[in-house]
Motif scaffolding. Structure first.
Motif, PDB file in Angstrom:
ATOM      1  N   ASN A 413       0.834  -1.200   0.000  1.00  0.00           N
ATOM      2  CA  ASN A 413       0.000   0.000   0.000  1.00  0.00           C
ATOM      3  C   ASN A 413       0.874   1.257   0.000  1.00  0.00           C
ATOM      4  O   ASN A 413       2.008   1.253   0.503  1.00  0.00           O
ATOM      5  N   GLU A 414       0.324   2.346  -0.515  1.00  0.00           N
ATOM      6  CA  GLU A 414       1.065   3.606  -0.608  1.00  0.00           C
ATOM      7  C   GLU A 414       1.506   4.115   0.760  1.00  0.00           C
ATOM      8  O   GLU A 414       2.547   4.749   0.907  1.00  0.00           O
ATOM      9  N   LYS A 432       1.875  -1.255  -8.291  1.00  0.00           N
ATOM     10  CA  LYS A 432       0.897  -0.191  -8.033  1.00  0.00           C
ATOM     11  C   LYS A 432      -0.351  -0.372  -8.898  1.00  0.00           C
ATOM     12  O   LYS A 432      -1.485  -0.230  -8.433  1.00  0.00           O
ATOM     13  N   ARG A 435      -2.351  -3.461  -7.857  1.00  0.00           N
ATOM     14  CA  ARG A 435      -3.049  -3.228  -6.577  1.00  0.00           C
ATOM     15  C   ARG A 435      -4.410  -2.581  -6.825  1.00  0.00           C
ATOM     16  O   ARG A 435      -5.421  -2.978  -6.228  1.00  0.00           O
ATOM     17  N   VAL A 436      -4.465  -1.582  -7.727  1.00  0.00           N
ATOM     18  CA  VAL A 436      -5.723  -0.902  -8.027  1.00  0.00           C
ATOM     19  C   VAL A 436      -6.645  -1.814  -8.840  1.00  0.00           C
ATOM     20  O   VAL A 436      -7.831  -1.950  -8.534  1.00  0.00           O
ATOM     21  N   SER A 439      -8.078  -4.695  -6.717  1.00  0.00           N
ATOM     22  CA  SER A 439      -9.100  -4.229  -5.772  1.00  0.00           C
ATOM     23  C   SER A 439     -10.395  -3.875  -6.493  1.00  0.00           C
ATOM     24  O   SER A 439     -11.496  -4.212  -6.047  1.00  0.00           O
ATOM     25  N   LEU A 462     -12.895   2.774  -3.712  1.00  0.00           N
ATOM     26  CA  LEU A 462     -11.437   2.867  -3.738  1.00  0.00           C
ATOM     27  C   LEU A 462     -10.970   4.264  -3.333  1.00  0.00           C
ATOM     28  O   LEU A 462      -9.952   4.424  -2.645  1.00  0.00           O
ATOM     29  N   TYR A 469      -3.692   3.563  -2.310  1.00  0.00           N
ATOM     30  CA  TYR A 469      -3.421   3.409  -3.737  1.00  0.00           C
ATOM     31  C   TYR A 469      -2.683   4.618  -4.297  1.00  0.00           C
ATOM     32  O   TYR A 469      -2.772   5.729  -3.771  1.00  0.00           O
TER      33      TYR A 469
END
Length: 481
Positions: A413-414, A432, A435-436, A439, A462, A469
């Motif tokens: 995660n960011e 990255k 991850r988006v 999700s 989100l 993110y």
């Protein structure tokens, strides 16, 4: 009485010794049987990977037979391989029907090894049976139609023969009357009539010849005119195509210049170790204008995509997430292009995002299918990010870093709250994006325990957790959804 007691003790001792011998024999035989089962299983798996479905089917049946002997239970890994082999063999039978093969596999699934059977296998069995019935019905209908057509043709032939016979009889009667009439006429009148008829016939033939010549000339003129029009049209079309090609060439040059301005010319696409990926502060710093791929490179990338698609299907089957690999990889590709990633690199991202969860194939299937798992099982499940390397041995060296980053860091995660605690620019780009995409797909896909959200609601969800993110990836997602 003392002798009887001694005899009883001796008999008891012999029984105990025989029991120990039987137990020892079973203990020695068991490892041998387990080794034989493993050997058949490995042989079946190897033949399946090589596309030898018939040999794989024979070996997996031998494995299943050993497992079920004396009421044994079929292990989970044997079931997974057996179902894949049975499914492919049924598909082969559906393409080229073989009654004996169909009966054999149906008997195995319903009687011998019912644990192998699944809803998908049962559905395919029924479909093959339905196709066979439909084919037989069609054959019967065609046979009936051919029979009726033959009867109809026979009837028509008989009617034609009767009609022809009647016409011949009428003609014969007319001819007889004419002969009688002509015999009564004078020879001179007959000769004059014949001469007059001959002149008329000659005139008619001359007129017909002239008409035919005129028609041929007109047709030739029309054909010549059409060919001339076609030639002019083709010439104009070639001129237009050349103009279009030149316009597209100029457009491509302008687009290439635009891409160079967008990416800023900071770094090359390839490093000494392969394709670059992580660590830049902006998305446009990833690559220079994309080099032209050779035919060999294009073919190698296509073959890599095919292998990733096959492995992604296995991952989806193991994790119980239908079409997850396809949905996530397509979204990753769109996001990469939207973020300014070159086409070639975006295709590598596409391949890597089909197999980012390859570590699931090393996890116990019972854990993957469990609805509620304990803390110890959760820890084992989280280890899938470290177990993907064995499944990705086919990846070329120059793309390995992207595949490794996708598999190892897609849960970061960011804000640093992920599995490994990485944050911000330390997280690779591919991770990255996945991850988006992962999700978003999880929120918008239907699961057995809940329905899926609509796309807008998923994006809003989100954005509520935006600290998890990359903001650029979220913005790209919102732009393309």
């Amino acid at each position: 009485m003392l002798l009887n007691r001694l005899n009883k003790k001796i008999v008891s001792l012999l029984v105990v010794l025989m029991g120990l011998i039987v137990v020892s024999t079973a203990a020695i035989a068991q490892p041998s049987q387990d080794a034989l089962v493993q050997r058949y299983l490995e042989k079946a798996n190897a033949e399946f990977d090589d596309g030898n479905i018939d040999e794989a089917y024979k070996n997996i049946n031998a494995t299943l037979n050993f497992c079920t002997t004396n009421g044994g239970v079929i292990p989970a890994n044997v079931l997974v391989i057996a179902r894949s082999i049975y499914l492919q063999r049924l598909k082969n039978i559906q393409r080229k029907y073989n009654e004996n093969a169909y009966i054999d596999i149906k008997t195995n699934l319903e009687e011998k090894y019912p644990a192998v059977n699944t809803t998908e296998l049962t559905k395919l069995l029924r479909q093959i049976a339905a196709d066979v019935v439909a084919s037989e019905k069609a054959a019967d209908k065609k046979q009936q139609k051919d029979f009726l057509d033959s009867i109809k043709d026979s009837t028509n032939s008989t009617n034609d023969a009767i009609a022809e016979l009647g016409n011949k009889m009428v003609d014969q009667g007319e001819q007889t009357k004419e002969m009688m009439r002509q015999s009564l006429e004078q020879q001179k009148q007959t000769t004059d009539l014949i001469r007059e008829d001959s002149k008329k016939t000659q005139k008619s033939m001359t007129m017909i010849f002239i008409v035919v010549v005129v028609i041929v000339i007109v047709i030739l003129l029309i054909v010549g005119l059409i060919l001339l029009i076609m030639r002019v049209s083709m010439k104009q079309s070639q001129i237009q195509q050349a103009q279009y090609a030149e316009a597209f060439k100029l457009l491509a040059q302008n687009q290439s210049q635009t891409n160079q301005l967008m990416i800023g010319g900071i770094a090359g696409l390839y490093s000494d170790e392969g394709l670059k990926l992580a660590g830049a502060s902006t998305w446009s710093q990833e690559a220079l204008p994309e080099p032209e791929d050779s035919p060999e490179e294009k073919e190698a990338l296509r073959e890599l995509a095919v292998k990733c698609e096959d492995l992604g299907a296995k991952i989806d089957q193991a994790s119980g997430r239908k079409n997850n690999s396809k949905n996530v990889s397509e979204l990753v590709y769109k996001l990469a292009v939207k973020l300014g990633v070159h086409q070639h690199e975006a295709m590598v991202y596409f391949c890597a995002s089909m197999v980012y969860d390859a570590g699931f194939l090393q996890i116990d299937p019972d854990i993957l299918s469990a609805e509620n798992i304990a803390a110890e099982q959760k820890a084992a499940l989280d280890r899938h990010i470290d177990l993907a390397e064995d499944e990705l041995s086919f990846v070329p060296k120059k793309y390995w870093q992207i595949f490794f980053d996708a598999a190892h860091f897609h849960h970061e995660n960011e804000d640093g709250s992920g599995y490994l605690g990485m944050s911000g620019e330390k997280i690779p780009k591919i991770a990255k994006i996945i991850r988006v995409a992962d999700s978003f797909n999880a929120l918008s896909s239907r699961r057995t325990f809940r329905g899926g959200m609509d796309k807008d609601s998923a994006v809003e969800c989100l954005e509520k957790d935006s600290h998890l993110y990359d903001k650029d990836v979220l913005a790209a997602l919102k732009a393309i959804i």
